[in-house]
Scaffold this motif. Structure first.
Motif, mmCIF file in Angstrom:
data_model
loop_
_atom_site.group_PDB
_atom_site.id
_atom_site.type_symbol
_atom_site.label_atom_id
_atom_site.label_comp_id
_atom_site.label_asym_id
_atom_site.label_seq_id
_atom_site.Cartn_x
_atom_site.Cartn_y
_atom_site.Cartn_z
ATOM 1 N N ILE A 197 45.361 53.729 37.305
ATOM 2 C CA ILE A 197 46.411 53.047 38.065
ATOM 3 C C ILE A 197 46.486 51.577 37.664
ATOM 4 C CG2 ILE A 197 47.207 52.412 40.379
ATOM 5 C CD1 ILE A 197 45.635 54.822 41.447
ATOM 6 N N ASP A 198 47.693 51.113 37.366
ATOM 7 C CA ASP A 198 47.890 49.694 37.066
ATOM 8 C C ASP A 198 47.935 48.925 38.383
ATOM 9 O OD1 ASP A 198 47.961 50.061 34.352
ATOM 10 O OD2 ASP A 198 50.142 50.234 34.261
ATOM 11 N N ARG A 199 46.970 48.068 38.572
ATOM 12 C CA ARG A 199 46.852 47.341 39.826
ATOM 13 C C ARG A 199 47.078 45.843 39.621
ATOM 14 N NH1 ARG A 199 44.056 50.542 43.542
ATOM 15 N NH2 ARG A 199 43.338 52.522 42.663
ATOM 16 N N PRO A 200 47.482 45.144 40.677
ATOM 17 C CA PRO A 200 47.650 43.698 40.559
ATOM 18 C C PRO A 200 46.298 43.015 40.393
ATOM 19 C CG PRO A 200 47.935 44.387 42.828
ATOM 20 C CD PRO A 200 47.848 45.645 42.010
ATOM 21 N N GLN A 201 46.281 41.946 39.642
ATOM 22 C CA GLN A 201 45.073 41.160 39.492
ATOM 23 C C GLN A 201 44.931 40.265 40.719
ATOM 24 O OE1 GLN A 201 45.619 39.107 35.771
ATOM 25 N NE2 GLN A 201 45.050 40.892 34.549
ATOM 26 N N VAL A 202 43.823 40.397 41.405
ATOM 27 C CA VAL A 202 43.600 39.645 42.643
ATOM 28 C C VAL A 202 42.424 38.692 42.461
ATOM 29 C CG1 VAL A 202 43.025 39.809 45.092
ATOM 30 C CG2 VAL A 202 44.492 41.544 44.041
ATOM 31 N N SER A 203 42.655 37.419 42.767
ATOM 32 C CA SER A 203 41.612 36.401 42.660
ATOM 33 C C SER A 203 41.512 35.643 43.975
ATOM 34 C CB SER A 203 41.933 35.418 41.527
ATOM 35 O OG SER A 203 42.015 36.084 40.288
ATOM 36 N N LEU A 204 40.320 35.530 44.492
ATOM 37 C CA LEU A 204 40.113 34.838 45.757
ATOM 38 C C LEU A 204 40.227 33.328 45.584
ATOM 39 C CD1 LEU A 204 37.056 36.828 47.178
ATOM 40 C CD2 LEU A 204 39.454 37.036 47.856
ATOM 41 N N PRO A 205 40.584 32.617 46.655
ATOM 42 C CA PRO A 205 40.635 31.153 46.588
ATOM 43 C C PRO A 205 39.253 30.585 46.256
ATOM 44 C CG PRO A 205 41.714 31.962 48.582
ATOM 45 C CD PRO A 205 41.005 33.129 47.972
ATOM 46 N N GLU A 206 39.220 29.395 45.688
ATOM 47 C CA GLU A 206 37.954 28.749 45.346
ATOM 48 C C GLU A 206 37.102 28.569 46.607
ATOM 49 O OE1 GLU A 206 36.289 24.646 43.250
ATOM 50 O OE2 GLU A 206 38.443 24.993 43.497
ATOM 51 N N GLY A 207 35.850 28.982 46.523
ATOM 52 C CA GLY A 207 34.934 28.838 47.644
ATOM 53 C C GLY A 207 34.994 29.973 48.648
ATOM 54 N N ASP A 208 35.836 30.965 48.397
ATOM 55 C CA ASP A 208 36.011 32.090 49.317
ATOM 56 C C ASP A 208 35.264 33.308 48.784
ATOM 57 O OD1 ASP A 208 37.134 33.460 51.561
ATOM 58 O OD2 ASP A 208 38.606 34.385 50.235
ATOM 59 N N THR A 209 34.481 33.943 49.645
ATOM 60 C CA THR A 209 33.708 35.125 49.260
ATOM 61 C C THR A 209 33.869 36.213 50.311
ATOM 62 O OG1 THR A 209 32.030 33.757 48.153
ATOM 63 C CG2 THR A 209 31.411 36.013 48.715
ATOM 64 N N LEU A 210 34.144 37.427 49.857
ATOM 65 C CA LEU A 210 34.211 38.579 50.747
ATOM 66 C C LEU A 210 33.134 39.573 50.328
ATOM 67 C CD1 LEU A 210 38.062 39.239 51.090
ATOM 68 C CD2 LEU A 210 36.598 37.705 52.406
ATOM 69 N N VAL A 211 32.362 40.032 51.303
ATOM 70 C CA VAL A 211 31.278 40.975 51.047
ATOM 71 C C VAL A 211 31.589 42.275 51.782
ATOM 72 C CG1 VAL A 211 28.810 41.411 51.302
ATOM 73 C CG2 VAL A 211 29.626 39.084 50.858
ATOM 74 N N PHE A 212 31.419 43.411 51.082
ATOM 75 C CA PHE A 212 31.744 44.715 51.672
ATOM 76 C C PHE A 212 30.509 45.616 51.687
ATOM 77 C CE2 PHE A 212 36.241 44.009 51.882
ATOM 78 C CZ PHE A 212 36.499 43.104 50.861
ATOM 79 N N ALA A 213 30.223 46.183 52.856
ATOM 80 C CA ALA A 213 29.070 47.065 52.985
ATOM 81 C C ALA A 213 29.438 48.265 53.869
ATOM 82 C CB ALA A 213 27.899 46.296 53.600
ATOM 83 N N PRO A 214 29.336 49.484 53.321
ATOM 84 C CA PRO A 214 28.986 49.729 51.927
ATOM 85 C C PRO A 214 30.188 49.552 51.006
ATOM 86 C CG PRO A 214 29.390 51.806 53.027
ATOM 87 C CD PRO A 214 29.525 50.741 54.083
ATOM 88 N N GLU A 215 29.903 49.279 49.739
ATOM 89 C CA GLU A 215 30.977 49.244 48.744
ATOM 90 C C GLU A 215 31.305 50.665 48.310
ATOM 91 O OE1 GLU A 215 30.854 46.588 45.462
ATOM 92 O OE2 GLU A 215 29.667 45.100 46.531
ATOM 93 N N THR A 216 30.269 51.479 48.154
ATOM 94 C CA THR A 216 30.446 52.866 47.734
ATOM 95 C C THR A 216 29.514 53.767 48.542
ATOM 96 O OG1 THR A 216 28.793 52.650 45.974
ATOM 97 C CG2 THR A 216 31.095 52.218 45.389
ATOM 98 N N THR A 217 29.851 55.057 48.562
ATOM 99 C CA THR A 217 29.031 56.030 49.289
ATOM 100 C C THR A 217 28.545 57.161 48.387
ATOM 101 O OG1 THR A 217 30.943 57.404 49.873
ATOM 102 C CG2 THR A 217 30.370 55.586 51.374
ATOM 103 N N GLY A 218 29.160 57.275 47.204
ATOM 104 C CA GLY A 218 28.828 58.391 46.323
ATOM 105 C C GLY A 218 29.848 59.509 46.387
ATOM 106 N N ASP A 219 30.713 59.472 47.407
ATOM 107 C CA ASP A 219 31.791 60.453 47.516
ATOM 108 C C ASP A 219 33.060 59.830 46.940
ATOM 109 O OD1 ASP A 219 32.965 63.014 48.889
ATOM 110 O OD2 ASP A 219 34.269 61.360 49.527
#
Length: 216
Positions: A56-78
């Motif tokens: 899939i062709d997706r948009p390129q996404v870049s976070l603002p300077e100094g901004d961090t997003l953390v995701f838990a969990p990122e993956t599950t194996g499914d």
């Protein structure tokens, strides 16, 4: 903590009220009926393509300077669950990118959302633009749980920890480093549906700031 501006909250309330009036409070926005004009914009977006292993062709996404997003969990194996988690993460990242660019009409946001979720995202971003602020710091999204419905849609419930996420004045660069409170923790309940392109678009999102479920 990143709080919604008063103007954005009022506009979002109006938008959601209109949607519920047209849909009888159901999720019929996903059925192709009673949609708000202009809300289902994912198909018309023309994002800058990014090659991915799903083709899939997706948009390129870049976070603002100094901004961090953390995701838990990122993956599950499914694979199916992970596809939902991935597109949800990109949806949230696209919102922060749009805030950083002060662009409520972000093509990436339109790519990853539609219907009431898209309307809410536009209003949320517009509030930051109106106030002349962007986002910085770290927001952690955790306890991300996916369930699938017989109609093909997916439900996603998760928490957000905004205790180290702040707003920053666009002109002066001054960070509004507020202290963490109960309201720094938010419970989200989203509905997603796969688009014709194979993208899990968020179609509906509700939140409860200060939810006991997400408190540390």
């Amino acid at each position: 903590m990143r709080t919604r501006t008063t103007a954005a909250a009022a506009a979002l309330t109006t938008a959601v009220a209109l949607l519920l009036t047209g849909c009888g409070g159901s999720e019929s926005e996903d059925s192709g009926k009673d949609k708000i004009a202009g809300a289902d914009t994912g198909a018309s977006a023309s994002p800058t393509p990014t090659a991915t292993n799903d083709g899939i062709d997706r948009p390129q996404v870049s976070l603002p300077e100094g901004d961090t997003l953390v995701f838990a969990p990122e993956t599950t194996g499914d694979a199916k669950t992970d596809a939902v988690l991935k597109d949800n993460a990109e949806y949230l990242r696209s919102i922060d990118e749009a805030i950083g660019k002060q662009d409520p009409k972000s093509e990436a946001v339109a790519f990853y959302s539609k219907d009431s979720a898209y309307i809410g995202s536009v209003e949320w971003i517009s509030g930051f633009v109106k106030d002349g602020v962007t986002v910085t710091g770290t927001v952690r999204y955790f306890d991300r749980k996916v369930t699938f419905s017989e109609d093909g849609s997916a439900g996603l419930v998760y928490c957000a920890d905004e205790s180290k996420g702040y707003t920053k004045d666009v002109k002066t660069g001054k960070v509004n480093a507020t202290e963490a409170t109960k309201d720094s923790y938010v419970l989200y309940n989203d509905r997603l549906r796969k688009s014709d392109k194979g993208v899990w678009q968020t179609t509906k999102s509700t939140s409860a700031r200060g939810s006991e479920v997400c408190q540390p």
